[in-house]
Design a protein around this motif. Structure first.
Motif, mmCIF file in Angstrom:
data_model
loop_
_atom_site.group_PDB
_atom_site.id
_atom_site.type_symbol
_atom_site.label_atom_id
_atom_site.label_comp_id
_atom_site.label_asym_id
_atom_site.label_seq_id
_atom_site.Cartn_x
_atom_site.Cartn_y
_atom_site.Cartn_z
ATOM 1 N N SER A 107 46.538 49.176 46.090
ATOM 2 C CA SER A 107 45.689 48.292 45.289
ATOM 3 C C SER A 107 45.002 49.066 44.175
ATOM 4 O O SER A 107 44.845 48.561 43.059
ATOM 5 C CB SER A 107 44.642 47.613 46.180
ATOM 6 O OG SER A 107 45.240 46.754 47.122
ATOM 7 N N LYS A 127 48.759 42.432 39.305
ATOM 8 C CA LYS A 127 48.428 41.868 40.616
ATOM 9 C C LYS A 127 49.436 42.308 41.672
ATOM 10 O O LYS A 127 49.083 42.656 42.793
ATOM 11 C CB LYS A 127 48.391 40.345 40.531
ATOM 12 C CG LYS A 127 48.046 39.656 41.853
ATOM 13 C CD LYS A 127 48.004 38.141 41.672
ATOM 14 C CE LYS A 127 47.620 37.445 42.979
ATOM 15 N NZ LYS A 127 48.652 37.608 44.022
ATOM 16 N N TYR A 149 44.985 39.283 56.708
ATOM 17 C CA TYR A 149 45.181 38.282 55.653
ATOM 18 C C TYR A 149 44.553 36.948 56.031
ATOM 19 O O TYR A 149 43.759 36.370 55.265
ATOM 20 C CB TYR A 149 46.680 38.110 55.385
ATOM 21 C CG TYR A 149 47.003 37.041 54.361
ATOM 22 C CD1 TYR A 149 46.883 37.302 52.997
ATOM 23 C CD2 TYR A 149 47.429 35.778 54.753
ATOM 24 C CE1 TYR A 149 47.173 36.331 52.052
ATOM 25 C CE2 TYR A 149 47.718 34.799 53.824
ATOM 26 C CZ TYR A 149 47.593 35.077 52.473
ATOM 27 O OH TYR A 149 47.880 34.119 51.543
ATOM 28 N N LYS A 183 39.718 40.869 47.376
ATOM 29 C CA LYS A 183 39.915 39.903 48.455
ATOM 30 C C LYS A 183 39.841 40.520 49.852
ATOM 31 O O LYS A 183 39.856 39.793 50.848
ATOM 32 C CB LYS A 183 41.256 39.191 48.283
ATOM 33 C CG LYS A 183 41.332 38.315 47.034
ATOM 34 C CD LYS A 183 42.638 37.577 46.959
ATOM 35 C CE LYS A 183 42.701 36.684 45.722
ATOM 36 N NZ LYS A 183 43.980 35.951 45.644
ATOM 37 N N LYS A 184 39.789 41.831 49.954
ATOM 38 C CA LYS A 184 39.741 42.465 51.271
ATOM 39 C C LYS A 184 38.305 42.480 51.789
ATOM 40 O O LYS A 184 37.375 42.846 51.062
ATOM 41 C CB LYS A 184 40.295 43.896 51.194
ATOM 42 C CG LYS A 184 41.808 43.930 51.042
ATOM 43 C CD LYS A 184 42.335 45.341 51.072
ATOM 44 C CE LYS A 184 43.843 45.343 51.110
ATOM 45 N NZ LYS A 184 44.477 44.617 50.005
ATOM 46 N N THR A 185 38.160 42.091 53.045
ATOM 47 C CA THR A 185 36.834 41.987 53.643
ATOM 48 C C THR A 185 36.757 42.814 54.923
ATOM 49 O O THR A 185 37.777 43.147 55.534
ATOM 50 C CB THR A 185 36.509 40.521 53.979
ATOM 51 O OG1 THR A 185 37.427 40.049 54.995
ATOM 52 C CG2 THR A 185 36.616 39.642 52.751
ATOM 53 N N SER A 215 40.000 46.111 45.579
ATOM 54 C CA SER A 215 40.708 44.958 46.137
ATOM 55 C C SER A 215 39.687 43.855 46.441
ATOM 56 O O SER A 215 39.106 43.832 47.533
ATOM 57 C CB SER A 215 41.459 45.359 47.413
ATOM 58 O OG SER A 215 42.244 44.303 47.890
ATOM 59 N N LYS A 275 40.970 35.604 54.777
ATOM 60 C CA LYS A 275 41.027 34.439 53.888
ATOM 61 C C LYS A 275 40.143 33.303 54.388
ATOM 62 O O LYS A 275 39.528 32.587 53.601
ATOM 63 C CB LYS A 275 42.486 33.966 53.787
ATOM 64 C CG LYS A 275 42.759 32.945 52.690
ATOM 65 C CD LYS A 275 44.234 32.633 52.623
ATOM 66 C CE LYS A 275 44.556 31.679 51.491
ATOM 67 N NZ LYS A 275 44.305 32.247 50.164
ATOM 68 N N PRO A 328 35.266 45.793 46.525
ATOM 69 C CA PRO A 328 35.482 44.784 45.474
ATOM 70 C C PRO A 328 36.076 45.344 44.183
ATOM 71 O O PRO A 328 36.790 44.624 43.483
ATOM 72 C CB PRO A 328 34.075 44.218 45.242
ATOM 73 C CG PRO A 328 33.125 45.235 45.797
ATOM 74 C CD PRO A 328 33.854 45.885 46.930
ATOM 75 N N LEU A 388 32.719 41.871 51.405
ATOM 76 C CA LEU A 388 33.796 42.553 50.708
ATOM 77 C C LEU A 388 33.830 44.033 51.085
ATOM 78 O O LEU A 388 32.800 44.695 51.179
ATOM 79 C CB LEU A 388 33.626 42.408 49.205
ATOM 80 C CG LEU A 388 33.680 40.967 48.672
ATOM 81 C CD1 LEU A 388 33.494 40.967 47.166
ATOM 82 C CD2 LEU A 388 34.982 40.288 49.063
#
Length: 298
Positions: free
Chosen positions: A253, A262, A162, A180-182, A178, A166, A175, A172
């Motif tokens: 997700s 969400k 997280y 926001k997950k990288t 999810s 962030k 995408p 990504l």
């Protein structure tokens, strides 16, 4: 972010206070409550897929499954306890499809029957069975330490994924599922999990002694009587657990993305629903349970 941290600071001590000293039947009751809350959120999500879920039959069947675990827990050798749980697990998984399909035969709209039964079966096998495995894991030799190990590995991976994702995430991972997950977050998650797993088993005797001294575990719950594994297998197991946990997060997700939401709920401030909180455990718990069963069967 502050809500997320505050909730974690409150929940983590409570969870540890339950899984370490609590009798297995008490842990089974707690796991049942968590499973029922998660199943409720999951069945709510299925409505977005056009499913008219079987709520009460699913709740009752799940509660009965955990009642069997709670009643049969305790006073067994790890091998005997594992055997009894395997019977409960196998019977539950085998009976569920027939039971739920029989129930939906009473519906006026037969087209809604199969999706409802399928969602109920999936909820039981996806959520209730892994939570049951967590309870049975507590009955294994060094079960409290293994549970502590699992939770710390999953939590560490989640926290580092997280915050690193962030702050430093650029590439990504998925995408469409999810956004926001990288990959940077995933790599940080892996490193954190392996580090925590290695440290815990490296100092397992000292940790067990400290927990025993403060009355948080009894001797069967520590490393006593169990040979500490070599670090190579521990690192490999931790890598597999981390991969499973990250897949569990992605699968949840996927379900939420398809439902167009969400969070699965709002029961945990800053974290969303119970489903959001235990999604990684639902994939990781069976991996560790199978590992401990393999050790018992040898």
């Amino acid at each position: 972010m502050l809500k997320r941290i505050a909730t974690a600071l409150v929940l983590i001590p409570i969870v540890l206070a339950i899984i370490l000293p609590a009798p297995v039947p008490v842990l089974a009751v707690v796991a049942a409550v968590v499973a029922l809350l998660t199943i409720s959120e999951f069945l709510k999500l299925t409505e977005s897929y056009g499913v008219q879920p079987l709520r009460w039959p699913t709740y009752i069947f799940t509660a009965l499954f955990f009642a069997v675990i709670a009643i049969s827990a305790g006073g067994e050798t790890p091998l005997a306890g594992t055997g009894k749980f395997l019977v409960a697990l196998g019977c539950g998984a085998a009976i569920a499809p027939f039971l739920f399909l029989t129930i939906v035969m009473r519906r006026g709209d037969l087209r809604s029957g199969y999706p409802a039964a399928a969602a109920a079966v999936f909820a039981f096998t996806y959520i209730a069975l892994p939570m049951g495995m967590l309870v049975q894991l507590r009955e294994q030799a060094a079960g409290a330490i293994y549970l502590l190990y699992l939770l710390l590995v999953v939590w560490a991976g989640d926290i580092f994924a997280y915050f690193v994702g962030k702050s430093m995430g650029r590439h990504l991972m998925s995408p469409r599922i999810s956004p926001k997950k990288t990959w940077e977050g995933a790599a940080a998650s892996m490193v954190a999990s392996v580090g925590v797993g290695w440290l815990l088993f490296r100092h397992a005797e000292q940790i067990s002694s400290a927990l025993l001294h403060y009355g948080l575990i009894t001797r069967p719950g520590g490393m006593y009587g169990l040979e500490i594994p070599e670090m190579g297998p521990v690192i490999l197991l931790t890598i597999v657990l981390n991969i499973a946990a990250q897949l569990g997060d992605l699968v949840e997700s996927l379900i939420k993305r398809g439902a167009g939401v969400k969070d699965s709920g709002a029961i945990l401030p800053g974290h969303g629903g119970m489903f959001d909180r235990i999604d990684a455990l639902l994939f990781a718990a069976p991996v560790l349970w199978f590992y401990t069963v393999w050790r018992v069967m040898q």
